[in-house]
Write a protein that holds these residues in place. Structure first.
Motif, PDB file in Angstrom:
ATOM      1  N   ILE A 181     -35.365  43.916  -0.363  1.00 20.25           N
ATOM      2  CA  ILE A 181     -35.563  45.193  -0.257  1.00 20.25           C
ATOM      3  C   ILE A 181     -36.814  45.526   0.475  1.00 20.25           C
ATOM      4  O   ILE A 181     -37.991  45.096   0.180  1.00 20.25           O
ATOM      5  CB  ILE A 181     -35.645  45.769  -1.761  1.00 20.25           C
ATOM      6  CG1 ILE A 181     -34.412  45.525  -2.636  1.00 20.25           C
ATOM      7  CG2 ILE A 181     -35.761  47.568  -1.576  1.00 20.25           C
ATOM      8  CD1 ILE A 181     -34.072  45.708  -3.708  1.00 20.25           C
TER       9      ILE A 181
ATOM     10  N   TYR B  75     -29.965  48.267   1.692  1.00 13.14           N
ATOM     11  CA  TYR B  75     -30.191  46.939   1.352  1.00 13.14           C
ATOM     12  C   TYR B  75     -28.757  46.660   0.644  1.00 13.14           C
ATOM     13  O   TYR B  75     -27.870  47.950   0.648  1.00 13.14           O
ATOM     14  CB  TYR B  75     -31.115  46.525   0.344  1.00 13.14           C
ATOM     15  CG  TYR B  75     -31.564  47.384  -0.880  1.00 13.14           C
ATOM     16  CD1 TYR B  75     -32.080  48.686  -0.570  1.00 13.14           C
ATOM     17  CD2 TYR B  75     -30.778  47.054  -1.958  1.00 13.14           C
ATOM     18  CE1 TYR B  75     -32.370  49.575  -1.806  1.00 13.14           C
ATOM     19  CE2 TYR B  75     -31.148  48.185  -3.167  1.00 13.14           C
ATOM     20  CZ  TYR B  75     -31.793  49.433  -2.756  1.00 13.14           C
ATOM     21  OH  TYR B  75     -32.112  50.177  -3.878  1.00 13.14           O
TER      22      TYR B  75
ATOM     23  N   THR C  34     -37.524  41.237  -5.821  1.00 14.03           N
ATOM     24  CA  THR C  34     -36.309  41.385  -6.326  1.00 14.03           C
ATOM     25  C   THR C  34     -36.337  40.282  -7.595  1.00 14.03           C
ATOM     26  O   THR C  34     -35.285  40.061  -8.426  1.00 14.03           O
ATOM     27  CB  THR C  34     -35.048  41.087  -5.546  1.00 14.03           C
ATOM     28  OG1 THR C  34     -35.654  39.990  -4.844  1.00 14.03           O
ATOM     29  CG2 THR C  34     -34.804  42.347  -4.482  1.00 14.03           C
TER      30      THR C  34
ATOM     31  N   TYR D 131     -30.359  40.143  -1.093  1.00 15.14           N
ATOM     32  CA  TYR D 131     -30.545  41.376  -0.711  1.00 15.14           C
ATOM     33  C   TYR D 131     -31.946  41.738  -0.735  1.00 15.14           C
ATOM     34  O   TYR D 131     -32.232  42.346  -1.725  1.00 15.14           O
ATOM     35  CB  TYR D 131     -29.477  42.403  -0.984  1.00 15.14           C
ATOM     36  CG  TYR D 131     -28.225  41.981  -1.234  1.00 15.14           C
ATOM     37  CD1 TYR D 131     -27.612  41.902  -0.009  1.00 15.14           C
ATOM     38  CD2 TYR D 131     -27.331  42.104  -2.381  1.00 15.14           C
ATOM     39  CE1 TYR D 131     -26.279  41.360   0.041  1.00 15.14           C
ATOM     40  CE2 TYR D 131     -25.904  41.979  -2.403  1.00 15.14           C
ATOM     41  CZ  TYR D 131     -25.390  41.457  -1.160  1.00 15.14           C
ATOM     42  OH  TYR D 131     -23.928  41.406  -0.947  1.00 15.14           O
TER      43      TYR D 131
END
Ligand code: HEM
Length: 547
Positions: free
Chosen positions: A149, A175, A427, A147
């Motif tokens: 971002i 997200y 992330t 995911y």
């Protein structure tokens, strides 16, 4: 490395941190990715030539501004990102402070002074790191988990969450699992719509050609606001893809300001300007209703009210249509999202709005630039016309099989990417250029600068579609060449509508080139340095009928 002397005479004296001056520059090729979310996959990074996050060079001036910000409890890295973008767009206040106001090569100057990785200090330790080289992009994108971002536009987030209570901020900024589900549904339905709506897209391009004929003055030139006409084409095309409806944006007699199409156009234009004003500079609108905030609400409301009506109508009509739809064959993209993917109403609305705000602008600006490059490069235009003549009719397959047309599009997107700066919130911890950059840092990647760098592209500033025919990466084909130009972004959060945009742009260029010789007789046009780059001068093309 550059010294402070490279800064222009009236610029403030910016001293580089001591550590930066004395040590050897780190090797550009070192990429370590510490995916500590999946500890089994990676080991901790140990390198003898590594530098800490605090050692990343950056301007002292911004550190001082940061001290000021830290006394105001709302300033975070989002603001830093916006300030950078504001400076890029020639913002006055902070621009003057740094003596770099109005300079479109703001990023370039930072890199020239501080090196290829620059840290800008945000309040509460939440900084922005500017990255310049393809290998940096590779490090960032390869570290993306499931995911990714993207840093969000806080004004849009506030509008959607507070004013419209959609509960969702829309696919561009979402997200996590919700985004993934919506993204998959959009991808599937967009692909489907290209096939189903292909003939309509084709007809809308014909309408645009007719519109050009109507707009021409006695010198066969377009009016100053021709970009607006391209926007109308882009909107008409997207409306028919998503809603299966013609809105009449390209009406021969002009657009009534009170028609749905007129309101959408006015709303989108106003909303784009208001978002820009809200995002750049101080976010005072979080507390008081500034004129920019009021304008944002007014214009977004205008677009939403019209779309709301059409989305609600489409959903209502599903009740009656449901049984009649044979295998969803005749459903529009919007209907399919609801029927097939059980997409909720508020999600459908945010999807529509993101596609309208981002998609129509990006597509229209790319078309504007492509026609400009063809006008300025008659040799390329002749070559393209030769290819067009060999293909008297165009369909999805033949367009893909026109290599020169495809190369012209790629070359235009290399020189003038509609979204020139990609952003991510890391992330995972990564190492870029031997600097450790922690998870949670906002990074901005100035991908467009590489397009003009001879290190990656020979004759970098020239419009040279042939480079894409000789070499599928368009450049020197080194390890990181794929990251040297990324007009549609990268990875899971790359543009969801790349294929649709390419079909629309290819079809329109094919038709315009088939019908007219394109000329342009005024000053050079460049990209404005904004989140959504647009041509800096009126597109006063001359369209001469082909015999
Ligand atoms: C030439 C035309 C276009 C260009 C150059 C372009 C470029 C981009 C770029 C650079 C991104 C961000 C990618 C990243 O951060 O990695 C993006 C995302 C996106 N674009 Fe496009 N775009 C274009 C047309 C369109 C169109 C026509 C639509 C809608 C129909 C659209 C919808 C979106 C959406 C919804 C996202 C967010 C995707 C996500 O976060 O999952 N774009 N686009």
């Amino acid at each position: 490395m550059c010294s402070a002397k490279t800064v222009t005479a009236n610029a403030p004296v910016i001293k580089k941190p001591q550590a930066e001056v004395t040590r050897e520059p780190p090797k550009a090729t070192t990429i370590h990715v510490n995916t500590y979310l999946d500890a089994k996959k990676t080991a901790p990074i140990i390198s003898h030539n590594m530098f800490s996050y605090d050692e990343i060079p950056g301007p002292l001036t911004l550190r001082m501004i940061n001290k000021f910000w830290s006394m105001i409890p709302v300033m975070g890295s989002e603001v830093t990102v916006r300030i950078i973008q504001y400076l890029l767009s020639g913002g006055r206040f902070f621009g003057d402070l740094l003596s770099w106001g109005g300079n479109p090569y703001f990023f370039k100057k930072f890199f020239r002074v501080y090196g290829p990785v620059v840290r800008l200090h945000g309040a509460f330790g939440s900084d922005v790191v500017l990255l310049s080289r393809p290998e940096h992009a590779c490090a960032v994108f390869q570290s993306e988990g499931q995911y990714p971002i993207r840093s969000c536009l806080e004004s849009m987030q506030k509008y959607r969450l507070d004013c419209r209570k959609y509960q969702k901020i829309g696919p561009f900024f979402m997200y996590g699992a919700d985004w993934e589900r919506l993204r998959k549904a959009m991808e599937e339905q967009l692909k489907d719509s290209i096939v189903k709506q292909y003939e309509t897209i084709d007809r809308i391009c014909d309408d645009f050609v007719e519109r050009i004929k109507v707009l021409r003055n006695p010198q066969e030139e377009m009016p100053n606001d021709f970009l607006k006409e391209i926007h109308k084409w882009s909107l008409e095309s997207l409306c028919s893809v998503t809603l299966n409806k013609r809105f009449g944006f390209l009406d021969t007699y002009g657009l009534s300001p009170t028609s749905d199409a007129g309101v959408i156009l006015q709303g989108l234009t106003g909303a784009t300007q208001a978002i820009r004003k809200c995002e750049y500079g101080l976010h005072v609108w979080k507390f008081i209703e500034t004129p920019a905030w009021k304008s944002l609400v007014k214009h977004c409301d205008m677009v939403e009210n019209v779309l709301d009506k059409h989305v609600a109508d489409a959903i209502e009509s599903l009740k009656y249509k449901k049984d009649k739809l044979t295998g969803l064959d005749s459903a529009s993209m919007l209907e399919s999202l609801v029927l097939k993917h059980n997409t909720k109403y508020q999600d459908v609305m945010t999807v529509m709005l993101d596609m309208f705000l981002i998609g129509t602008n990006a597509t229209a600006h790319t078309v504007g630039f492509l026609l400009y490059h063809l006008a300025k490069n008659p040799r390329c235009q002749i070559k393209l016309y030769g290819e067009v003549k060999k293909n008297p009719t165009a369909n999805r397959d033949t367009l893909k099989r026109m290599p020169y047309l495809q190369a012209c599009m790629k070359e235009c997107l290399r020189l003038n990417p509609a979204i020139p700066i990609l952003s991510r919130v890391l992330t995972n911890d990564i190492v870029v250029h031997n600097y450790q950059v922690p998870k949670g840092t906002h990074v901005l990647f100035a991908s467009h600068l590489n397009s003009y760098n001879e290190e990656y592209f020979e004759d970098a500033t020239r419009f040279k579609p042939e480079r894409w025919l000789d070499n599928e990466l368009g450049g020197f084909g080194n390890e990181y060449q794929a990251f040297a130009t990324m007009p549609f972004g990268y990875g899971a959060k790359s543009c969801v509508a790349k294929e649709l945009a390419e079909v629309q742009i290819a079809m329109l260029t094919y038709k315009v080139c088939k019908n007219f010789k394109i000329e342009y007789n005024y000053g050079d046009i460049t990209s404005s340095s904004e989140m959504l780059a647009q041509p800096t001068k009126p597109l006063k093309f001359r369209f001469v009928d082909r015999a």
